[in-house]
Design an enzyme around this catalytic site. Structure first.
Site, short mmCIF file in Angstrom:
data_model
loop_
_atom_site.label_atom_id
_atom_site.label_comp_id
_atom_site.label_asym_id
_atom_site.label_seq_id
_atom_site.Cartn_x
_atom_site.Cartn_y
_atom_site.Cartn_z
N TYR A 54 20.16 -6.16 8.91
CA TYR A 54 19.73 -5.75 7.50
C TYR A 54 20.28 -6.98 6.65
CZ TYR A 54 21.34 -4.05 3.06
OH TYR A 54 22.08 -3.81 1.98
N GLY A 61 19.94 -1.71 0.48
CA GLY A 61 19.65 -0.54 -0.35
C GLY A 61 19.57 0.80 0.44
#
Length: 512
Positions: A54, A61
């Site tokens: 990530y 998001g």
């Protein structure tokens, strides 16, 4: 010029004030540069692996499920900055933006963000050049940090968007960078995200509010003492032994300040003269309890600020063992709560000050003062409408005391389903602090006039020093009606820049 050196362990409140308000230069410590390089090696190694990480090789998001191929990652980082720079409304003050940029640099230099040293150096160069990105009032929900405000700052680092130059003129950021020999950054894996993900705006505003309120609470102790004196009240309620049996530190400090200001007064202790009073009104007698509770609130907020100043706020973070882990440290709740708490204390301090002003102007409760402190009551209105203005400010402060942090509004397709609203709490606190200054100034102007109208009685040396300094600053004393706004503006400036406290301390020594 003073230089603030940013290391890996955070910064102090005085560092923030020096950079945001004092224009101090910023430099990176050798330790910070080494930490930046080490964490970048970890990010580069992860970026080379096929597994998605990530912020390094994924979207953001609610779009974090998409794995981004290497050839699109520079575009990804550039795009997050451009798309998140979506603020609207009036420009935010220069000092707030400088605090915002400096505090993001603080986290970057912790070595937990994976940002390259050259990006951190560019952030410092922009600050040192006096270039201030245009940041707008609206756009932050305080989670994931102050995204839109920080994005406008990151946009300027890329040479895009608008910024204010050292001459105060707003121009394209790219032009300003070129004029100062600063090369725009080309963001790599994780760097765009790392520049956006922090509580820096709300924290910067908290630090500055604490500095302003430190002066204002001392100022309020002075004006409360002046009002007590003008009302011929008793200073016996300020005795240390009375406050020792309810040992709140702020209360004791406020009472001690008032007692020091009133030392040697010929006006106190007359409450048993022509119109005997067993006790002074609450707004006079309980001044240390109310101001003291506010001081203790300041102490708690200062503790939260110190912890946040020592924090590295980002998501994901790079850990020393090489892991890059997602977390929720960007949530603004710890800062948002104290911002709202301070707004409540500010509103109450203003409220009690306004009640003392009203008492000074009411001939039925002022113990011998003329109505509205007018020169020729009926022909003159005196300070009647000054109290109206003060009352309007207090009413506004009560509305500003409604907590922003009690609200939450979901965003990012319900991925970010609980937010802090800390930026909003900080923005309304700035307005509240500004208005409290005006409220204290009206009480000061009223109380000094009332003291001067007590003919035949000698004020304390400290309050006399305050009166003389205020008059020298352009706020005139008793007399026929005149255009009052300039006098109130002079009193406001006198409180705002600390001259009231400085004048009193020439007699009392340092106040608490």
């Amino acid at each position: 010029m003073h230089t603030v050196v940013v290391g890996t362990s955070g910064v102090t409140a005085s560092d923030v004030l020096a950079v945001a308000r004092g224009g101090a230069r910023v430099d990176l410590s050798a330790e910070a540069v080494a930490a930046l390089a080490a964490s970048r090696e970890i990010v580069d190694a992860l970026a080379a692996k096929p597994e998605p990480v990530y912020g390094v090789s994924t979207g953001f998001g609610a779009l974090a499920t998409r794995h981004i191929s290497p050839e699109l990652r520079t575009q990804l980082q550039r795009n997050i900055v451009r798309s998140h720079a979506a603020g609207m409304g009036p420009r935010v003050e220069r000092e707030v933006v400088r605090a915002l940029m400096f505090l993001r640099l603080k986290t970057v230099c912790s070595g937990h963000t994976g940002v390259r040293p050259e990006v951190a150096r560019t952030m410092a160069d922009v600050l040192n050049a006096g270039i201030t990105p245009v940041v707008h009032e609206y756009g932050s929900l305080g989670c994931s940090g102050d995204l839109a405000p920080l994005s406008h700052c990151a946009l300027a680092l890329m040479g895009e968007g608008e910024a204010e130059g050292p001459d105060g003129v707003v121009r394209p950021a790219g032009e300003l960078l070129a004029e100062h020999g600063i090369r725009p950054v080309v963001l790599r894996e994780k760097e765009g995200l790392a520049l956006l993900n922090g509580t820096d705006g709300m924290l910067g505003m908290l630090v500055m509010a604490l500095a302003d309120l430190d002066i204002l609470y001392k100022s309020a102790d002075v004006t409360a003492a002046l009002s007590l004196e003008a009302l011929l009240g008793t200073d016996r309620v300020l005795a240390p032994e009375l406050h020792a049996i309810r040992p709140h530190p702020g209360q004791a400090a406020s009472a001690a300040n008032m007692l020091a200001v009133l030392k040697g007064s010929g006006l106190t202790g007359h409450h048993q003269d022509d119109a005997p009073r067993v006790q002074d009104a609450y707004s006079v007698r309980c001044a240390p309890q109310v101001a003291g509770a506010g001081r203790d609130t300041l102490a708690h907020a200062r503790l939260v600020a110190e912890r946040e100043l020592a924090s590295a706020v980002d998501n994901p973070v790079v850990l020393p063992d090489g892991r890059v882990e997602s977390n929720g440290n960007f949530h603004g709740a710890p800062v948002a709560y104290v911002l709202d708490f301070l707004a409540i204390a500010v509103a109450d301090l203003a409220s009690i000050a306004e009640r003392r002003t009203d008492r000074l102007l009411d001939k039925n409760r002022s113990h011998g003062l003329p109505p509205f402190l007018a020169d020729d009551a009926g022909v003159d209105s005196g300070l009647m409408i000054a109290q109206y203005t003060q009352a309007a400010l207090v009413s506004e402060l009560k509305r500003l005391a409604v907590p922003a942090s009690a609200d939450s509004i979901p965003s990012s397709a319900m991925q970010e389903d609980h937010v802090s609203m800390g930026w909003s709490a900080a923005r309304k606190l700035r307005t509240a602090v500004d208005n409290l200054t005006r409220v204290v100034a009206v009480e000061l102007y009223t109380a000094t006039r009332a003291v001067e109208l007590r003919e035949g009685l000698t004020p304390a040396p400290a309050t006399r020093a305050a009166v003389e300094a205020l008059r020298a600053a352009g706020a005139a004393g008793p007399g026929p009606d005149r255009h009052l706004a300039p006098d109130l503006a002079a009193a406001d400036a006198f409180v705002r820049d600390g001259r009231l406290v400085a004048a009193v301390e020439t007699v009392t020594g340092p106040l608490n």
